[in-house]
Design a protein around this motif. Structure first.
Motif, mmCIF file in Angstrom:
data_model
loop_
_atom_site.group_PDB
_atom_site.id
_atom_site.type_symbol
_atom_site.label_atom_id
_atom_site.label_comp_id
_atom_site.label_asym_id
_atom_site.label_seq_id
_atom_site.Cartn_x
_atom_site.Cartn_y
_atom_site.Cartn_z
ATOM 1 N N VAL A 28 26.066 7.264 128.252
ATOM 2 C CA VAL A 28 26.586 5.930 128.501
ATOM 3 C C VAL A 28 28.061 5.967 128.897
ATOM 4 C CG1 VAL A 28 24.931 4.757 127.029
ATOM 5 C CG2 VAL A 28 27.065 5.616 126.053
ATOM 6 N N MET A 29 28.608 7.165 129.083
ATOM 7 C CA MET A 29 30.020 7.284 129.416
ATOM 8 C C MET A 29 30.267 6.818 130.848
ATOM 9 S SD MET A 29 32.424 10.629 129.225
ATOM 10 C CE MET A 29 32.195 11.305 130.849
ATOM 11 N N LYS A 30 31.116 5.854 130.994
ATOM 12 C CA LYS A 30 31.505 5.356 132.308
ATOM 13 C C LYS A 30 33.002 5.095 132.243
ATOM 14 C CE LYS A 30 30.070 3.040 136.206
ATOM 15 N NZ LYS A 30 29.362 3.629 137.269
ATOM 16 N N LEU A 31 33.783 5.835 133.022
ATOM 17 C CA LEU A 31 35.226 5.714 132.935
ATOM 18 C C LEU A 31 35.756 4.520 133.715
ATOM 19 C CD1 LEU A 31 36.250 9.453 133.233
ATOM 20 C CD2 LEU A 31 36.025 8.070 131.178
ATOM 21 N N LYS A 32 35.217 4.297 134.895
ATOM 22 C CA LYS A 32 35.705 3.213 135.739
ATOM 23 C C LYS A 32 34.521 2.509 136.367
ATOM 24 C CE LYS A 32 39.768 5.768 137.332
ATOM 25 N NZ LYS A 32 40.407 6.320 138.510
ATOM 26 N N ASP A 33 34.661 1.215 136.539
ATOM 27 C CA ASP A 33 33.659 0.483 137.299
ATOM 28 C C ASP A 33 34.098 0.511 138.757
ATOM 29 O OD1 ASP A 33 31.953 -0.197 135.231
ATOM 30 O OD2 ASP A 33 33.190 -1.923 134.668
ATOM 31 N N ARG A 34 33.424 1.318 139.531
ATOM 32 C CA ARG A 34 33.786 1.477 140.941
ATOM 33 C C ARG A 34 32.537 1.297 141.782
ATOM 34 N NH1 ARG A 34 38.341 5.385 142.088
ATOM 35 N NH2 ARG A 34 37.401 4.962 144.051
ATOM 36 N N SER A 35 32.758 0.803 142.976
ATOM 37 C CA SER A 35 31.623 0.630 143.877
ATOM 38 C C SER A 35 31.235 1.988 144.458
ATOM 39 C CB SER A 35 31.983 -0.343 144.996
ATOM 40 O OG SER A 35 32.939 0.248 145.857
ATOM 41 N N GLU A 36 30.026 2.028 144.986
ATOM 42 C CA GLU A 36 29.567 3.264 145.619
ATOM 43 C C GLU A 36 30.423 3.603 146.831
ATOM 44 O OE1 GLU A 36 25.394 3.677 146.389
ATOM 45 O OE2 GLU A 36 24.887 2.655 144.527
ATOM 46 N N ALA A 37 30.898 2.597 147.540
ATOM 47 C CA ALA A 37 31.741 2.844 148.710
ATOM 48 C C ALA A 37 33.062 3.494 148.308
ATOM 49 C CB ALA A 37 32.010 1.535 149.452
ATOM 50 N N GLU A 38 33.653 3.037 147.204
ATOM 51 C CA GLU A 38 34.902 3.636 146.731
ATOM 52 C C GLU A 38 34.683 5.080 146.301
ATOM 53 O OE1 GLU A 38 37.528 0.035 144.862
ATOM 54 O OE2 GLU A 38 35.762 0.702 143.721
ATOM 55 N N GLU A 39 33.598 5.329 145.602
ATOM 56 C CA GLU A 39 33.300 6.700 145.188
ATOM 57 C C GLU A 39 33.033 7.594 146.393
ATOM 58 O OE1 GLU A 39 30.184 6.616 142.307
ATOM 59 O OE2 GLU A 39 31.405 5.510 140.854
ATOM 60 N N PHE A 40 32.344 7.056 147.392
ATOM 61 C CA PHE A 40 32.069 7.812 148.603
ATOM 62 C C PHE A 40 33.378 8.174 149.320
ATOM 63 C CE2 PHE A 40 31.433 7.842 153.222
ATOM 64 C CZ PHE A 40 30.583 8.931 153.329
ATOM 65 N N LEU A 41 34.280 7.205 149.450
ATOM 66 C CA LEU A 41 35.562 7.469 150.103
ATOM 67 C C LEU A 41 36.382 8.500 149.341
ATOM 68 C CD1 LEU A 41 36.706 3.974 151.388
ATOM 69 C CD2 LEU A 41 35.999 5.951 152.745
ATOM 70 N N ASP A 42 36.349 8.445 148.023
ATOM 71 C CA ASP A 42 37.046 9.464 147.232
ATOM 72 C C ASP A 42 36.480 10.852 147.496
ATOM 73 O OD1 ASP A 42 38.800 7.682 146.143
ATOM 74 O OD2 ASP A 42 37.900 7.664 144.135
ATOM 75 N N ARG A 43 35.141 10.948 147.585
ATOM 76 C CA ARG A 43 34.523 12.249 147.874
ATOM 77 C C ARG A 43 34.911 12.734 149.264
ATOM 78 N NH1 ARG A 43 30.051 9.910 145.380
ATOM 79 N NH2 ARG A 43 29.054 9.541 147.378
ATOM 80 N N VAL A 44 34.953 11.817 150.232
ATOM 81 C CA VAL A 44 35.341 12.195 151.597
ATOM 82 C C VAL A 44 36.781 12.692 151.612
ATOM 83 C CG1 VAL A 44 35.824 11.275 153.898
ATOM 84 C CG2 VAL A 44 33.686 10.692 152.760
ATOM 85 N N HIS A 45 37.680 11.952 150.964
ATOM 86 C CA HIS A 45 39.081 12.384 150.924
ATOM 87 C C HIS A 45 39.228 13.732 150.231
ATOM 88 C CE1 HIS A 45 40.065 7.970 151.487
ATOM 89 N NE2 HIS A 45 40.655 8.577 152.497
ATOM 90 N N THR A 46 38.536 13.910 149.109
ATOM 91 C CA THR A 46 38.616 15.176 148.383
ATOM 92 C C THR A 46 38.074 16.318 149.227
ATOM 93 O OG1 THR A 46 38.426 14.035 146.275
ATOM 94 C CG2 THR A 46 37.920 16.376 146.287
ATOM 95 N N ASN A 47 36.954 16.094 149.914
ATOM 96 C CA ASN A 47 36.403 17.148 150.771
ATOM 97 C C ASN A 47 37.351 17.479 151.912
ATOM 98 O OD1 ASN A 47 34.105 17.449 149.220
ATOM 99 N ND2 ASN A 47 32.907 16.019 150.432
ATOM 100 N N CYS A 48 38.009 16.476 152.472
ATOM 101 C CA CYS A 48 39.008 16.734 153.522
ATOM 102 C C CYS A 48 40.162 17.556 152.971
ATOM 103 C CB CYS A 48 39.531 15.425 154.107
ATOM 104 S SG CYS A 48 38.347 14.572 155.152
ATOM 105 N N GLY A 49 40.622 17.214 151.779
ATOM 106 C CA GLY A 49 41.703 17.970 151.153
ATOM 107 C C GLY A 49 41.314 19.415 150.906
ATOM 108 N N MET A 50 40.119 19.633 150.391
ATOM 109 C CA MET A 50 39.652 21.004 150.148
ATOM 110 C C MET A 50 39.509 21.773 151.459
ATOM 111 S SD MET A 50 39.570 21.323 146.916
ATOM 112 C CE MET A 50 38.674 22.847 146.700
ATOM 113 N N THR A 51 39.043 21.100 152.506
ATOM 114 C CA THR A 51 38.916 21.738 153.814
ATOM 115 C C THR A 51 40.286 22.149 154.345
ATOM 116 O OG1 THR A 51 36.929 20.464 154.295
ATOM 117 C CG2 THR A 51 38.073 21.430 156.173
ATOM 118 N N LEU A 52 41.292 21.287 154.177
ATOM 119 C CA LEU A 52 42.641 21.634 154.614
ATOM 120 C C LEU A 52 43.180 22.832 153.840
ATOM 121 C CD1 LEU A 52 44.291 18.117 155.028
ATOM 122 C CD2 LEU A 52 43.665 19.724 156.835
ATOM 123 N N ILE A 53 42.913 22.896 152.542
ATOM 124 C CA ILE A 53 43.375 24.029 151.738
ATOM 125 C C ILE A 53 42.745 25.327 152.234
ATOM 126 C CG2 ILE A 53 43.314 25.055 149.434
ATOM 127 C CD1 ILE A 53 43.568 22.163 148.334
#
Length: 81
Positions: A42-67
């Motif tokens: 039942v652990m939920k840290l933030k109430d976020r929409s799927e679109a926000e979570e998707f954008l975070d994953r995209v940004h993180t993947n871009c950051g990892m790709t740049l590294i």
């Protein structure tokens, strides 16, 4: 190619370091992807929409790709020097 006294390998090394810095800042801002909680959790840290979570994953993947690209440029610069 000569830019401000830098030769090819030095330019690649500098470009690689710049990509690494930008990638680390992006990953720091958006964080690494979180592990999905198991069923029944039942652990939920933030109430976020799927679109926000998707954008975070995209940004993180871009950051990892740049590294990774930055490290590859640094390795390439040592091979051609």
């Amino acid at each position: 190619m000569d830019l401000a006294g830098l030769n090819g390998p030095e330019l690649l090394m500098t470009g690689g370091l710049l990509l690494d810095v930008v990638g680390v800042v992006i990953v720091w801002k958006f964080g690494l992807p979180a592990v999905e909680p198991s069923e029944g959790s039942v652990m939920k840290l933030k109430d976020r929409s799927e679109a926000e979570e998707f954008l975070d994953r995209v940004h993180t993947n871009c950051g990892m790709t740049l590294i990774v690209a930055g490290f590859m440029l640094q390795i390439l610069s040592t091979w051609i020097s």
